[in-house]
Design a protein around this motif. Structure first.
Motif, mmCIF file in Angstrom:
data_model
loop_
_atom_site.group_PDB
_atom_site.id
_atom_site.type_symbol
_atom_site.label_atom_id
_atom_site.label_comp_id
_atom_site.label_asym_id
_atom_site.label_seq_id
_atom_site.Cartn_x
_atom_site.Cartn_y
_atom_site.Cartn_z
ATOM 1 N N THR A 52 0.896 -1.206 0.155
ATOM 2 C CA THR A 52 -0.058 0.110 -0.044
ATOM 3 C C THR A 52 0.935 1.192 0.105
ATOM 4 O O THR A 52 2.139 1.376 0.289
ATOM 5 C CB THR A 52 -0.955 -0.010 1.241
ATOM 6 O OG1 THR A 52 -0.112 0.093 2.594
ATOM 7 C CG2 THR A 52 -1.831 -1.297 1.236
ATOM 8 N N ARG A 53 0.125 2.237 -0.417
ATOM 9 C CA ARG A 53 0.997 3.743 -0.343
ATOM 10 C C ARG A 53 -0.140 4.703 0.262
ATOM 11 O O ARG A 53 -1.191 4.676 -0.157
ATOM 12 C CB ARG A 53 1.340 4.181 -1.768
ATOM 13 C CG ARG A 53 2.065 5.436 -1.791
ATOM 14 C CD ARG A 53 2.369 5.793 -3.151
ATOM 15 N NE ARG A 53 0.795 6.223 -4.018
ATOM 16 C CZ ARG A 53 0.873 6.042 -5.533
ATOM 17 N NH1 ARG A 53 1.892 5.599 -6.226
ATOM 18 N NH2 ARG A 53 -0.337 6.328 -5.976
ATOM 19 N N GLU A 55 -1.049 8.394 0.674
ATOM 20 C CA GLU A 55 -0.855 9.753 -0.070
ATOM 21 C C GLU A 55 -1.023 10.805 0.641
ATOM 22 O O GLU A 55 -1.134 10.797 2.069
ATOM 23 C CB GLU A 55 -2.278 9.763 -1.220
ATOM 24 C CG GLU A 55 -2.600 8.619 -1.821
ATOM 25 C CD GLU A 55 -1.626 8.142 -2.746
ATOM 26 O OE1 GLU A 55 -0.701 8.804 -3.215
ATOM 27 O OE2 GLU A 55 -1.616 6.852 -3.322
ATOM 28 N N THR A 59 -4.962 9.510 2.645
ATOM 29 C CA THR A 59 -5.770 8.340 2.183
ATOM 30 C C THR A 59 -4.778 6.982 1.654
ATOM 31 O O THR A 59 -3.628 7.334 1.580
ATOM 32 C CB THR A 59 -6.627 8.562 0.628
ATOM 33 O OG1 THR A 59 -5.676 9.126 -0.393
ATOM 34 C CG2 THR A 59 -7.777 9.502 1.041
ATOM 35 N N THR A 60 -5.490 5.651 1.557
ATOM 36 C CA THR A 60 -4.387 4.710 1.409
ATOM 37 C C THR A 60 -4.786 3.953 0.010
ATOM 38 O O THR A 60 -5.838 3.780 -0.437
ATOM 39 C CB THR A 60 -4.440 3.764 2.358
ATOM 40 O OG1 THR A 60 -3.996 4.209 3.788
ATOM 41 C CG2 THR A 60 -3.188 2.562 2.124
ATOM 42 N N THR A 61 -3.753 3.715 -0.844
ATOM 43 C CA THR A 61 -3.845 3.119 -2.079
ATOM 44 C C THR A 61 -3.197 1.978 -2.048
ATOM 45 O O THR A 61 -2.109 1.652 -1.665
ATOM 46 C CB THR A 61 -3.228 3.950 -3.193
ATOM 47 O OG1 THR A 61 -3.796 5.399 -3.421
ATOM 48 C CG2 THR A 61 -3.400 3.384 -4.571
ATOM 49 N N THR A 62 -3.973 0.911 -2.469
ATOM 50 C CA THR A 62 -3.086 -0.648 -2.705
ATOM 51 C C THR A 62 -2.476 -0.728 -4.199
ATOM 52 O O THR A 62 -3.100 -0.428 -5.399
ATOM 53 C CB THR A 62 -4.228 -1.508 -2.764
ATOM 54 O OG1 THR A 62 -5.102 -1.593 -1.286
ATOM 55 C CG2 THR A 62 -3.740 -3.019 -3.094
ATOM 56 N N LEU A 63 -1.221 -0.851 -3.833
ATOM 57 C CA LEU A 63 -0.266 -0.809 -5.111
ATOM 58 C C LEU A 63 -0.625 -1.875 -6.078
ATOM 59 O O LEU A 63 -0.513 -1.942 -7.376
ATOM 60 C CB LEU A 63 1.132 -0.284 -4.834
ATOM 61 C CG LEU A 63 1.315 1.100 -4.242
ATOM 62 C CD1 LEU A 63 2.741 1.287 -4.026
ATOM 63 C CD2 LEU A 63 0.761 2.265 -5.262
#
Length: 259
Positions: A52-53, A55, A59-63
């Motif tokens: 994950t990253r 931002e 917020t969290t983004t699944t890479l």
């Protein structure tokens, strides 16, 4: 400084002013983590088997969580190259017991991956590992060092640091021969300084290894060191994760910094 407390499923935070506090209470059994070129936090998660990253807006983004249509195993450690590509190891360790994330079935072989976050392109860079673990680039990024921690439960596991040559375009690697064997114990996480020396965790502390594989010296620590990083104002303070304790010391070198 952020560090993972895997058995307690949380990420901890330390600062000179506030000491140790909780950064993330439920980390999904996060393990290795790093920052990308924009300063965003990238974390490997055992339980959800993904990267994950976080931002800039929180917020969290699944890479990534799949490769070739199948779930990843348990991403373990991660580094970001200066071109923005994300390189990570994917062994079985986080699937083997409840202590590190919960027992789950593996869907594919262990491997080392390269992810281009911009395009989503995921490449399996090497799969001839028993248990890929910590990884780091040399200062010029022409070499990639990867820890082979061995097959889980093996009576005599392969445990040493391997070195790969990175192609000019950064899309392929070659080689992979043994670079150095840590003893006593084995390598887990490690970092590279500005001179290309590897600072590696070991059973008796930290071992400093030259670019030609020669052991230069040791920092003896009362507990086994599993992971470490450089930080502080000049990137010259070495922080050590040692069993149930965190240690720190100032060095006369600096950890590699990416632009």
């Amino acid at each position: 400084m952020l560090f993972s407390d895997i058995p307690n499923n949380r990420t901890m935070r330390w600062s000179e002013r506030h000491g140790v506090t909780i950064f993330r209470e439920s980390s999904d059994y996060g393990n290795g983590q790093t920052r990308d070129r924009q300063g965003r936090l990238i974390t490997c998660h055992h339980r959800s088997r993904c990267l994950t990253r976080v931002e800039h807006d929180g917020t969290t983004t699944t890479l990534v969580n799949h490769a070739d249509g199948k779930r990843l195993n348990a991403p373990n450690d991660v580094v970001v190259k200066s071109d923005g590509s994300v390189w990570f190891s994917d062994p079985l360790y986080g699937l083997m017991n409840d202590y590190e994330g919960g027992r789950q079935l593996s869907e594919q072989p262990v491997a080392l991956y390269r992810l281009d976050p911009a395009s989503g392109d995921l490449r399996r860079m090497a799969s001839d590992f028993d248990g890929p673990n910590g990884l780091a680039f040399s200062p010029d990024e022409r070499k990639l060092y990867v820890v082979e921690s061995g097959a889980p439960g093996a009576a005599a596991p392969r445990q040493y640091i391997r070195v790969f040559d990175v192609s000019e375009d950064g899309l392929t690697i070659s080689g992979g021969e043994m670079f150095h064997k840590i003893t006593p114990g084995w390598a887990d996480g490690f970092r590279v300084d500005e001179h290309g020396n590897l600072w590696c965790g070991a059973a008796d502390g930290v071992h400093c290894v030259s670019p030609d594989g020669t052991l230069l010296g040791k920092v003896l620590v009362p507990k086994r060191v599993s992971n470490l990083c450089f930080g502080d104002r000049f990137h010259s303070r070495l922080f050590l994760c040692a069993s149930t304790s965190i240690y720190a010391l100032f060095t006369n070198t600096r950890g590699v910094q990416r632009p």
